[in-house]
Design a protein around this motif. Sequence first.
Motif, PDB file in Angstrom:
ATOM      1  N   LEU A 262       0.825  -1.209   0.000  1.00  0.00           N
ATOM      2  CA  LEU A 262       0.000   0.000   0.000  1.00  0.00           C
ATOM      3  C   LEU A 262       0.861   1.261   0.000  1.00  0.00           C
ATOM      4  O   LEU A 262       0.577   2.221  -0.726  1.00  0.00           O
ATOM      5  CB  LEU A 262      -0.928   0.008   1.217  1.00  0.00           C
ATOM      6  N   ILE A 263       1.920   1.262   0.800  1.00  0.00           N
ATOM      7  CA  ILE A 263       2.809   2.427   0.841  1.00  0.00           C
ATOM      8  C   ILE A 263       3.480   2.620  -0.513  1.00  0.00           C
ATOM      9  O   ILE A 263       3.596   3.744  -1.003  1.00  0.00           O
ATOM     10  CB  ILE A 263       3.844   2.262   1.973  1.00  0.00           C
ATOM     11  N   TRP A 264       3.911   1.532  -1.143  1.00  0.00           N
ATOM     12  CA  TRP A 264       4.570   1.620  -2.453  1.00  0.00           C
ATOM     13  C   TRP A 264       3.608   2.178  -3.502  1.00  0.00           C
ATOM     14  O   TRP A 264       4.001   2.979  -4.354  1.00  0.00           O
ATOM     15  CB  TRP A 264       5.085   0.240  -2.854  1.00  0.00           C
ATOM     16  N   ILE A 265       2.334   1.778  -3.427  1.00  0.00           N
ATOM     17  CA  ILE A 265       1.339   2.274  -4.379  1.00  0.00           C
ATOM     18  C   ILE A 265       1.111   3.767  -4.172  1.00  0.00           C
ATOM     19  O   ILE A 265       1.047   4.544  -5.135  1.00  0.00           O
ATOM     20  CB  ILE A 265       0.021   1.475  -4.264  1.00  0.00           C
ATOM     21  N   VAL A 266       1.004   4.210  -2.921  1.00  0.00           N
ATOM     22  CA  VAL A 266       0.788   5.634  -2.649  1.00  0.00           C
ATOM     23  C   VAL A 266       1.992   6.449  -3.118  1.00  0.00           C
ATOM     24  O   VAL A 266       1.840   7.506  -3.736  1.00  0.00           O
ATOM     25  CB  VAL A 266       0.504   5.861  -1.146  1.00  0.00           C
ATOM     26  N   LEU A 267       3.198   5.955  -2.861  1.00  0.00           N
ATOM     27  CA  LEU A 267       4.390   6.652  -3.345  1.00  0.00           C
ATOM     28  C   LEU A 267       4.411   6.720  -4.869  1.00  0.00           C
ATOM     29  O   LEU A 267       4.779   7.747  -5.450  1.00  0.00           O
ATOM     30  CB  LEU A 267       5.654   5.964  -2.829  1.00  0.00           C
ATOM     31  N   ASP A 268       4.019   5.638  -5.522  1.00  0.00           N
ATOM     32  CA  ASP A 268       3.997   5.627  -6.988  1.00  0.00           C
ATOM     33  C   ASP A 268       2.953   6.597  -7.518  1.00  0.00           C
ATOM     34  O   ASP A 268       3.180   7.252  -8.533  1.00  0.00           O
ATOM     35  CB  ASP A 268       3.715   4.213  -7.495  1.00  0.00           C
ATOM     36  N   LEU A 269       1.816   6.696  -6.822  1.00  0.00           N
ATOM     37  CA  LEU A 269       0.787   7.650  -7.253  1.00  0.00           C
ATOM     38  C   LEU A 269       1.327   9.073  -7.264  1.00  0.00           C
ATOM     39  O   LEU A 269       1.118   9.831  -8.213  1.00  0.00           O
ATOM     40  CB  LEU A 269      -0.425   7.586  -6.313  1.00  0.00           C
ATOM     41  N   PHE A 270       2.027   9.444  -6.211  1.00  0.00           N
ATOM     42  CA  PHE A 270       2.525  10.818  -6.136  1.00  0.00           C
ATOM     43  C   PHE A 270       3.765  11.034  -6.993  1.00  0.00           C
ATOM     44  O   PHE A 270       4.101  12.166  -7.314  1.00  0.00           O
ATOM     45  CB  PHE A 270       2.790  11.204  -4.689  1.00  0.00           C
TER      46      PHE A 270
ATOM     47  N   ARG B 132       3.897  11.887 -12.715  1.00  0.00           N
ATOM     48  CA  ARG B 132       3.562  13.255 -13.124  1.00  0.00           C
ATOM     49  C   ARG B 132       2.488  13.273 -14.217  1.00  0.00           C
ATOM     50  O   ARG B 132       1.855  14.293 -14.439  1.00  0.00           O
ATOM     51  CB  ARG B 132       4.813  13.970 -13.622  1.00  0.00           C
ATOM     52  N   ALA B 133       2.283  12.166 -14.900  1.00  0.00           N
ATOM     53  CA  ALA B 133       1.301  12.133 -15.983  1.00  0.00           C
ATOM     54  C   ALA B 133      -0.123  12.008 -15.452  1.00  0.00           C
ATOM     55  O   ALA B 133      -1.072  12.388 -16.136  1.00  0.00           O
ATOM     56  CB  ALA B 133       1.604  10.970 -16.925  1.00  0.00           C
ATOM     57  N   LEU B 134      -0.275  11.503 -14.248  1.00  0.00           N
ATOM     58  CA  LEU B 134      -1.594  11.291 -13.655  1.00  0.00           C
ATOM     59  C   LEU B 134      -2.058  12.583 -12.991  1.00  0.00           C
ATOM     60  O   LEU B 134      -1.306  13.206 -12.235  1.00  0.00           O
ATOM     61  CB  LEU B 134      -1.515  10.152 -12.635  1.00  0.00           C
ATOM     62  N   GLY B 135      -3.291  12.984 -13.279  1.00  0.00           N
ATOM     63  CA  GLY B 135      -3.827  14.228 -12.730  1.00  0.00           C
ATOM     64  C   GLY B 135      -4.200  14.107 -11.259  1.00  0.00           C
ATOM     65  O   GLY B 135      -4.291  13.013 -10.695  1.00  0.00           O
ATOM     66  N   GLY B 136      -4.452  15.230 -10.646  1.00  0.00           N
ATOM     67  CA  GLY B 136      -4.785  15.267  -9.229  1.00  0.00           C
ATOM     68  C   GLY B 136      -6.084  14.569  -8.897  1.00  0.00           C
ATOM     69  O   GLY B 136      -6.200  13.896  -7.867  1.00  0.00           O
ATOM     70  N   LEU B 137      -7.091  14.707  -9.748  1.00  0.00           N
ATOM     71  CA  LEU B 137      -8.375  14.057  -9.500  1.00  0.00           C
ATOM     72  C   LEU B 137      -8.232  12.545  -9.563  1.00  0.00           C
ATOM     73  O   LEU B 137      -8.776  11.825  -8.713  1.00  0.00           O
ATOM     74  CB  LEU B 137      -9.415  14.539 -10.519  1.00  0.00           C
ATOM     75  N   ALA B 138      -7.487  12.058 -10.523  1.00  0.00           N
ATOM     76  CA  ALA B 138      -7.276  10.607 -10.633  1.00  0.00           C
ATOM     77  C   ALA B 138      -6.508  10.078  -9.426  1.00  0.00           C
ATOM     78  O   ALA B 138      -6.817   8.997  -8.905  1.00  0.00           O
ATOM     79  CB  ALA B 138      -6.524  10.286 -11.919  1.00  0.00           C
ATOM     80  N   LYS B 139      -5.535  10.845  -8.948  1.00  0.00           N
ATOM     81  CA  LYS B 139      -4.790  10.429  -7.752  1.00  0.00           C
ATOM     82  C   LYS B 139      -5.716  10.376  -6.553  1.00  0.00           C
ATOM     83  O   LYS B 139      -5.650   9.446  -5.741  1.00  0.00           O
ATOM     84  CB  LYS B 139      -3.635  11.397  -7.482  1.00  0.00           C
ATOM     85  N   ALA B 140      -6.585  11.374  -6.425  1.00  0.00           N
ATOM     86  CA  ALA B 140      -7.525  11.400  -5.307  1.00  0.00           C
ATOM     87  C   ALA B 140      -8.483  10.211  -5.365  1.00  0.00           C
ATOM     88  O   ALA B 140      -8.781   9.595  -4.334  1.00  0.00           O
ATOM     89  CB  ALA B 140      -8.302  12.709  -5.309  1.00  0.00           C
ATOM     90  N   ILE B 141      -8.947   9.872  -6.554  1.00  0.00           N
ATOM     91  CA  ILE B 141      -9.870   8.729  -6.694  1.00  0.00           C
ATOM     92  C   ILE B 141      -9.160   7.435  -6.304  1.00  0.00           C
ATOM     93  O   ILE B 141      -9.726   6.608  -5.576  1.00  0.00           O
ATOM     94  CB  ILE B 141     -10.431   8.663  -8.135  1.00  0.00           C
ATOM     95  N   TRP B 142      -7.917   7.239  -6.771  1.00  0.00           N
ATOM     96  CA  TRP B 142      -7.164   6.043  -6.389  1.00  0.00           C
ATOM     97  C   TRP B 142      -7.004   5.981  -4.870  1.00  0.00           C
ATOM     98  O   TRP B 142      -7.149   4.925  -4.262  1.00  0.00           O
ATOM     99  CB  TRP B 142      -5.793   6.027  -7.060  1.00  0.00           C
ATOM    100  N   LEU B 143      -6.689   7.117  -4.237  1.00  0.00           N
ATOM    101  CA  LEU B 143      -6.497   7.124  -2.786  1.00  0.00           C
ATOM    102  C   LEU B 143      -7.788   6.814  -2.040  1.00  0.00           C
ATOM    103  O   LEU B 143      -7.773   6.093  -1.035  1.00  0.00           O
ATOM    104  CB  LEU B 143      -5.937   8.470  -2.333  1.00  0.00           C
ATOM    105  N   VAL B 144      -8.909   7.355  -2.506  1.00  0.00           N
ATOM    106  CA  VAL B 144     -10.199   7.068  -1.857  1.00  0.00           C
ATOM    107  C   VAL B 144     -10.496   5.576  -1.939  1.00  0.00           C
ATOM    108  O   VAL B 144     -10.885   4.948  -0.946  1.00  0.00           O
ATOM    109  CB  VAL B 144     -11.330   7.902  -2.491  1.00  0.00           C
ATOM    110  N   PHE B 145     -10.298   4.998  -3.106  1.00  0.00           N
ATOM    111  CA  PHE B 145     -10.535   3.567  -3.243  1.00  0.00           C
ATOM    112  C   PHE B 145      -9.541   2.748  -2.410  1.00  0.00           C
ATOM    113  O   PHE B 145      -9.902   1.706  -1.868  1.00  0.00           O
ATOM    114  CB  PHE B 145     -10.502   3.134  -4.710  1.00  0.00           C
ATOM    115  N   LEU B 146      -8.300   3.210  -2.297  1.00  0.00           N
ATOM    116  CA  LEU B 146      -7.323   2.499  -1.465  1.00  0.00           C
ATOM    117  C   LEU B 146      -7.714   2.521   0.002  1.00  0.00           C
ATOM    118  O   LEU B 146      -7.438   1.576   0.742  1.00  0.00           O
ATOM    119  CB  LEU B 146      -5.927   3.110  -1.627  1.00  0.00           C
TER     120      LEU B 146
END
Length: 130
Positions: free
Chosen positions: A26-34, A37-51
């Motif tokens: 889970l920590i590795w996925i969160v670090l990879d999300l941030f 740079r190609a992934l937008g902020g909304l998509a990152k937020a959605i991934w985090l909510v689902f995580l």
Amino acid sequence: MRWDIFGGVFEYLFLLVVFGAYLFMLIWIVLDLFRDRALGGLAKAIWLVFLVFVPFVTALVYLIARGSGMADRAQARPEQAPEYSEEYVRSVSFASPADEIAKAKALVDQGILTPGEFDALKAKALGEKF
């Protein structure tokens, strides 16, 4: 009786290792999300909510959908690090000893430093003990 204790300890250690691996994932996925740079902020937020709300399923989906990108980003990170560190060192490094001595001499000429302080700064710039 002894085998029950051994089985309980073994089960506890096994679950501890599995839980540790899960947290690491889970920590590795969160670090990879941030890091992406190609992934937008909304998509990152959605991934985090689902995580947060469906962590196991979301982690599996993330690894399947974006696993190759994780490897690319992880591989590119160390290659970029020396460039950033060398650039940083150059930006904060001190001037050459001659520049330091010239600055100190200008301060002596202005009367800000005494000749003794100038000699101490000159020795320090040249790497001598004073």
